[in-house]
Design a protein around this motif. Sequence first.
Motif, PDB file in Angstrom:
ATOM      1  N   ALA A 290      -1.418 -15.837  -1.457  1.00 52.02           N
ATOM      2  CA  ALA A 290      -2.751 -14.897  -1.202  1.00 52.02           C
ATOM      3  C   ALA A 290      -3.751 -15.217  -2.175  1.00 52.02           C
ATOM      4  O   ALA A 290      -4.882 -15.276  -2.049  1.00 52.02           O
ATOM      5  N   ALA A 291      -3.354 -15.206  -3.568  1.00 51.31           N
ATOM      6  CA  ALA A 291      -4.214 -15.317  -4.826  1.00 51.31           C
ATOM      7  C   ALA A 291      -5.007 -16.713  -4.636  1.00 51.31           C
ATOM      8  O   ALA A 291      -6.164 -16.830  -4.638  1.00 51.31           O
ATOM      9  N   VAL A 292      -4.379 -18.089  -4.353  1.00 50.57           N
ATOM     10  CA  VAL A 292      -4.725 -19.061  -4.101  1.00 50.57           C
ATOM     11  C   VAL A 292      -5.696 -19.207  -2.889  1.00 50.57           C
ATOM     12  O   VAL A 292      -6.945 -19.925  -3.227  1.00 50.57           O
ATOM     13  N   VAL A 293      -5.101 -18.821  -1.914  1.00 48.71           N
ATOM     14  CA  VAL A 293      -6.130 -18.840  -0.687  1.00 48.71           C
ATOM     15  C   VAL A 293      -7.420 -18.056  -0.952  1.00 48.71           C
ATOM     16  O   VAL A 293      -8.757 -18.561  -0.499  1.00 48.71           O
ATOM     17  N   ARG A 294      -7.259 -16.782  -1.404  1.00 49.11           N
ATOM     18  CA  ARG A 294      -8.289 -15.789  -1.526  1.00 49.11           C
ATOM     19  C   ARG A 294      -9.601 -16.586  -2.469  1.00 49.11           C
ATOM     20  O   ARG A 294     -10.572 -16.231  -2.202  1.00 49.11           O
ATOM     21  N   THR A 295      -9.015 -17.250  -3.409  1.00 46.16           N
ATOM     22  CA  THR A 295      -9.938 -17.670  -4.479  1.00 46.16           C
ATOM     23  C   THR A 295     -10.414 -18.722  -3.875  1.00 46.16           C
ATOM     24  O   THR A 295     -11.971 -19.136  -4.110  1.00 46.16           O
ATOM     25  N   TYR A 296     -10.058 -19.777  -3.234  1.00 46.04           N
ATOM     26  CA  TYR A 296     -10.621 -21.100  -2.754  1.00 46.04           C
ATOM     27  C   TYR A 296     -11.620 -20.686  -1.523  1.00 46.04           C
ATOM     28  O   TYR A 296     -12.489 -21.134  -1.330  1.00 46.04           O
ATOM     29  N   GLU A 381       3.783   2.773 -15.016  1.00 48.93           N
ATOM     30  CA  GLU A 381       3.307   1.492 -15.168  1.00 48.93           C
ATOM     31  C   GLU A 381       1.901   1.474 -14.608  1.00 48.93           C
ATOM     32  O   GLU A 381       1.388   2.001 -13.511  1.00 48.93           O
ATOM     33  N   THR A 382       1.018   0.228 -15.103  1.00 48.21           N
ATOM     34  CA  THR A 382      -0.485  -0.024 -14.368  1.00 48.21           C
ATOM     35  C   THR A 382      -0.157  -1.177 -13.473  1.00 48.21           C
ATOM     36  O   THR A 382       0.647  -2.131 -13.985  1.00 48.21           O
ATOM     37  N   VAL A 383      -0.573  -1.018 -12.319  1.00 46.15           N
ATOM     38  CA  VAL A 383      -0.544  -2.153 -11.326  1.00 46.15           C
ATOM     39  C   VAL A 383      -1.881  -2.574 -10.674  1.00 46.15           C
ATOM     40  O   VAL A 383      -2.773  -1.796 -11.138  1.00 46.15           O
ATOM     41  N   GLU A 384      -1.951  -3.524 -10.239  1.00 40.71           N
ATOM     42  CA  GLU A 384      -3.301  -4.113  -9.381  1.00 40.71           C
ATOM     43  C   GLU A 384      -3.067  -4.083  -8.069  1.00 40.71           C
ATOM     44  O   GLU A 384      -2.169  -4.826  -7.587  1.00 40.71           O
ATOM     45  N   ILE A 385      -3.906  -3.794  -7.300  1.00 42.30           N
ATOM     46  CA  ILE A 385      -3.964  -3.787  -5.914  1.00 42.30           C
ATOM     47  C   ILE A 385      -4.946  -4.849  -5.591  1.00 42.30           C
ATOM     48  O   ILE A 385      -6.071  -5.044  -5.974  1.00 42.30           O
ATOM     49  N   MET A 386      -4.408  -5.908  -4.919  1.00 41.89           N
ATOM     50  CA  MET A 386      -5.204  -7.194  -4.728  1.00 41.89           C
ATOM     51  C   MET A 386      -5.573  -7.173  -3.139  1.00 41.89           C
ATOM     52  O   MET A 386      -4.837  -7.095  -2.115  1.00 41.89           O
ATOM     53  N   LYS A 387      -7.004  -6.975  -2.843  1.00 44.03           N
ATOM     54  CA  LYS A 387      -7.401  -6.984  -1.706  1.00 44.03           C
ATOM     55  C   LYS A 387      -8.078  -8.161  -0.929  1.00 44.03           C
ATOM     56  O   LYS A 387      -8.480  -9.108  -1.555  1.00 44.03           O
ATOM     57  N   PRO A 388      -7.783  -8.577   0.307  1.00 42.06           N
ATOM     58  CA  PRO A 388      -8.252  -9.618   0.832  1.00 42.06           C
ATOM     59  C   PRO A 388      -9.689  -9.836   0.407  1.00 42.06           C
ATOM     60  O   PRO A 388     -10.179 -11.188   0.611  1.00 42.06           O
ATOM     61  N   SER A 389     -10.546  -8.977   0.348  1.00 43.34           N
ATOM     62  CA  SER A 389     -12.127  -9.085  -0.163  1.00 43.34           C
ATOM     63  C   SER A 389     -12.538  -9.663  -1.307  1.00 43.34           C
ATOM     64  O   SER A 389     -13.561 -10.211  -1.423  1.00 43.34           O
ATOM     65  N   SER A 423      -2.334   6.199  -8.104  1.00 44.15           N
ATOM     66  CA  SER A 423      -3.756   6.793  -8.439  1.00 44.15           C
ATOM     67  C   SER A 423      -4.778   6.383  -7.477  1.00 44.15           C
ATOM     68  O   SER A 423      -5.824   7.259  -7.544  1.00 44.15           O
ATOM     69  N   ARG A 424      -4.533   5.208  -6.926  1.00 43.95           N
ATOM     70  CA  ARG A 424      -5.409   4.611  -6.088  1.00 43.95           C
ATOM     71  C   ARG A 424      -4.936   4.357  -4.934  1.00 43.95           C
ATOM     72  O   ARG A 424      -3.757   3.337  -4.901  1.00 43.95           O
ATOM     73  N   THR A 425      -4.975   4.779  -3.467  1.00 42.41           N
ATOM     74  CA  THR A 425      -4.165   4.379  -2.453  1.00 42.41           C
ATOM     75  C   THR A 425      -4.770   3.152  -1.848  1.00 42.41           C
ATOM     76  O   THR A 425      -5.961   2.657  -1.664  1.00 42.41           O
ATOM     77  N   PRO A 426      -3.808   2.192  -1.537  1.00 42.18           N
ATOM     78  CA  PRO A 426      -4.192   0.794  -1.119  1.00 42.18           C
ATOM     79  C   PRO A 426      -4.220   0.791   0.393  1.00 42.18           C
ATOM     80  O   PRO A 426      -3.832   2.235   1.016  1.00 42.18           O
ATOM     81  N   GLU A 427      -4.819  -0.106   1.054  1.00 47.83           N
ATOM     82  CA  GLU A 427      -4.737  -0.231   2.428  1.00 47.83           C
ATOM     83  C   GLU A 427      -3.703  -0.819   2.996  1.00 47.83           C
ATOM     84  O   GLU A 427      -3.047  -1.722   2.013  1.00 47.83           O
ATOM     85  N   LYS A 428      -3.167  -0.640   4.146  1.00 45.58           N
ATOM     86  CA  LYS A 428      -2.063  -1.500   4.624  1.00 45.58           C
ATOM     87  C   LYS A 428      -2.279  -2.918   4.571  1.00 45.58           C
ATOM     88  O   LYS A 428      -3.380  -3.486   4.812  1.00 45.58           O
ATOM     89  N   ASP A 429      -1.444  -3.735   3.950  1.00 47.60           N
ATOM     90  CA  ASP A 429      -1.121  -5.263   3.837  1.00 47.60           C
ATOM     91  C   ASP A 429      -1.951  -5.764   2.486  1.00 47.60           C
ATOM     92  O   ASP A 429      -1.901  -6.719   2.429  1.00 47.60           O
TER      93      ASP A 429
END
Length: 439
Positions: A290-296, A381-389, A423-429
Amino acid sequence: MTTGYPGKDVGDAFDAHGRRGKLWNGTGAGGRPELLAPAGSLEVLKTAIRYGADAVYVGGEAFGLRAKAKNFSMEEMAEGIRFAHERGRRVYVTANILARNGDLPGMRRYFEELREIRPDALIVSDPGIFQIARETAPELELHISTQANNTNYGTYRFWHDLGAKRVVSARELSLAELTEIRREIPAEMEMETFIHGAMCISYSGRCLLSNFFTGRDANRGACTHPCRWNYAVMEESRPGEYLPVYENERGTFLFNSKDLCMIGHIPELLGTGIDSFKIEGRMKTALYVAAVVRTYRRAIDDCLTSEELYRSRMEWYREEIGKCTTRPFTTGFFFGEPGADAQIYDSSTYRQEYVYLGTAGDVEKDGRFFLEQKNKFSVGETVEIMKPSGENVTALVEGIFDLGGRAQESAPHARQELLVGLSRTPEKDDILRKRGVPA
């Protein structure tokens, strides 16, 4: 504005016939090169497509070069193909082993099964397997694997005359050589090139080390990656006395290449006319893909909008790529023969800045969401929500519950199904990650 590719400006790209033209001059649909992602499982296939891949390549349970990957059953492959086709994306199936006699009857049966579920192409390297594929599944495109040592335009023409739609270039080619191949092959023929991921120390990936040391054949899908091992030498008259091998004072990892990364050279890649930009890694996690594809995806689209936009976001691209599990990076052979600095001498381990926690499932009315946990995390803990956008959203873990509604302070058990409140709700997927290493 110069691109770093000698004699080329971004606005001065040349098409397959040598005419000055637009930035990208490949033959793919949609006015941009295909971004091709790896998938070792159905979960990763769906992730790759959600995060921006135009196509995905997968392996079945046999006849591919990643036997240690999870790989796909025929049923999973059929589901993955349906998922991709419903979204206008493509799926290619690898069958790129260097076959022995005993493999050929099974290959015929395998291709007959694949014909029924209709992937978009088969990736092969062996001429015998190529012929079997043509006979048993003539409706499917045939792509020639990098394992076939595709280093010149004559080889491309050879495969085109036999009916191949696409050839995957050898990793040993420079940008100048790739540009010349594009100019010298038929316009309708497609070129695919690796732009990111692990590099093999052996020519076009054909390695004998694994077979010699362990009996596991890298050319038949069972590589043990001996290029990453630490080596010593033994002098003939002193058996059992091992001496470390020092190329210099930094260590003894003789064959250990840095990973390929071309995120800083998208204009140069576009200028070659390559049709498909390929990411290596069918054994990687959903987070990595996900990280590599989203960045490229974002870098390619930004660059096609304008090089200025692409340059302005370079820090973000590099930061996001750095969040993946990686080795140090190199540009491989794209700018000429790599030197000593393309190797890693002191370690064979990955760098890992972020940990994959899982992919958000269905979201409840109260904002809690289902999650199959991949690595440990805890309340507070603090986490990061990584969105396709491309957006990354920081959130605090406010609650973790089992499916019976019982609260727990942490999620220590891999693959446990949970309800999670942030504290911030993610979207599905959406993908969840945190900084650190797996607990």
